[in-house]
Design a protein around this motif. Structure first.
Motif, PDB file in Angstrom:
ATOM      1  N   GLN A  23       5.361   1.411  -6.900  1.00 51.32           N
ATOM      2  CA  GLN A  23       6.121   0.152  -6.933  1.00 51.32           C
ATOM      3  C   GLN A  23       5.289  -0.984  -7.518  1.00 51.32           C
ATOM      4  O   GLN A  23       5.791  -1.807  -8.297  1.00 51.32           O
ATOM      5  CB  GLN A  23       6.624  -0.210  -5.533  1.00 51.32           C
ATOM      6  N   ASP A  24       3.996  -1.029  -7.154  1.00 45.77           N
ATOM      7  CA  ASP A  24       3.097  -2.038  -7.736  1.00 45.77           C
ATOM      8  C   ASP A  24       2.970  -1.849  -9.247  1.00 45.77           C
ATOM      9  O   ASP A  24       2.991  -2.830 -10.007  1.00 45.77           O
ATOM     10  CB  ASP A  24       1.707  -1.966  -7.095  1.00 45.77           C
ATOM     11  N   CYS A  25       2.848  -0.594  -9.676  1.00 51.84           N
ATOM     12  CA  CYS A  25       2.751  -0.292 -11.115  1.00 51.84           C
ATOM     13  C   CYS A  25       4.011  -0.735 -11.852  1.00 51.84           C
ATOM     14  O   CYS A  25       3.931  -1.326 -12.938  1.00 51.84           O
ATOM     15  CB  CYS A  25       2.505   1.205 -11.333  1.00 51.84           C
ATOM     16  N   LYS A  27       6.095  -3.033 -10.936  1.00 54.51           N
ATOM     17  CA  LYS A  27       6.151  -4.491 -10.910  1.00 54.51           C
ATOM     18  C   LYS A  27       5.226  -5.088 -11.975  1.00 54.51           C
ATOM     19  O   LYS A  27       5.626  -6.001 -12.711  1.00 54.51           O
ATOM     20  CB  LYS A  27       5.745  -4.981  -9.521  1.00 54.51           C
ATOM     21  N   ILE A  49      -5.320  -1.051  -8.412  1.00 57.85           N
ATOM     22  CA  ILE A  49      -4.403   0.081  -8.260  1.00 57.85           C
ATOM     23  C   ILE A  49      -5.185   1.335  -7.893  1.00 57.85           C
ATOM     24  O   ILE A  49      -4.830   2.051  -6.955  1.00 57.85           O
ATOM     25  CB  ILE A  49      -3.576   0.311  -9.548  1.00 57.85           C
ATOM     26  N   ASN A  52      -6.460   1.048  -4.356  1.00 60.23           N
ATOM     27  CA  ASN A  52      -5.401   1.334  -3.373  1.00 60.23           C
ATOM     28  C   ASN A  52      -5.177   2.833  -3.233  1.00 60.23           C
ATOM     29  O   ASN A  52      -4.970   3.339  -2.126  1.00 60.23           O
ATOM     30  CB  ASN A  52      -4.092   0.641  -3.765  1.00 60.23           C
TER      31      ASN A  52
END
Length: 182
Positions: A23-25, A27, A49, A52
């Motif tokens: 989801q971060d990627c 975004k 990333i 994490n």
């Protein structure tokens, strides 16, 4: 680097454990779908990333060391000394990798607090439910000793995390250098 970015990208894309990283990627890239090459590019340009991903693995007892031990039979004789050292280092790194977590985020600290909460509720049980009010100061004294013991144990474990974290970083760098020699 002892981590395989292709494997990391595949994990992020396909394994549910890493959905929050995906989801971060998405975004960051401002896209709805990413291919593995795009995730690799994001891993290279956004260090957080990859951090994490590593943190998630360590918290879930999964190794971030993707490099396998070397098969000595396939190497020439002059390479075997370094290869033995690399294999030894890789085994050590896998064993102490859990110490790369911050102590404050470690399962060790959760374990210590869990025991102390259990002891606290036991103290209340003995005093209130068993009617041991005459012994309450002695029971609270034992509880205080358990808190002191837990504090001392936590400090000892914190130091162990600090020492092994430093050792991990040193051995990791040494291993990378040895791999580059072969």
């Amino acid at each position: 680097m002892l981590i395989d970015l292709n494997l990391v990208a595949k994990d992020i894309k396909n394994v549910g454990l890493y959905d929050f990283i995906l989801q971060d990627c998405l975004k960051i890239s401002n896209k709805n779908v990413l291919i593995e090459e795009e995730i690799i590019s994001l891993l290279q340009s956004n260090n957080e990333i990859l951090e994490n991903y590593k943190q998630t693995n360590i918290e879930n007892n999964i190794s971030n060391i993707h490099f396998r031990n070397l098969e000595l039979e396939r190497l020439e004789e002059h390479q075997k000394i370094n290869a033995n050292q690399i294999n030894s280092n890789l085994n050590l790194l896998r064993n102490i990798e859990k110490y790369t977590l911050k102590f404050e985020e470690s399962p060790t600290l959760v374990f210590i607090f869990s025991i102390e909460f259990f002891i606290l509720f036991s103290v209340q049980y003995f005093i209130v439910l068993l009617g041991l009010k005459n012994w309450q100061w002695e029971i609270y004294g034992l509880f205080s000793l358990s808190v002191l013991f837990s504090w001392m144990y936590a400090n000892k474990q914190k130091e162990k995390y600090k020492i092994n974290n430093k050792k991990f970083k040193e051995v990791y760098l040494q291993t990378e250098q040895l791999i580059n020699k072969i």
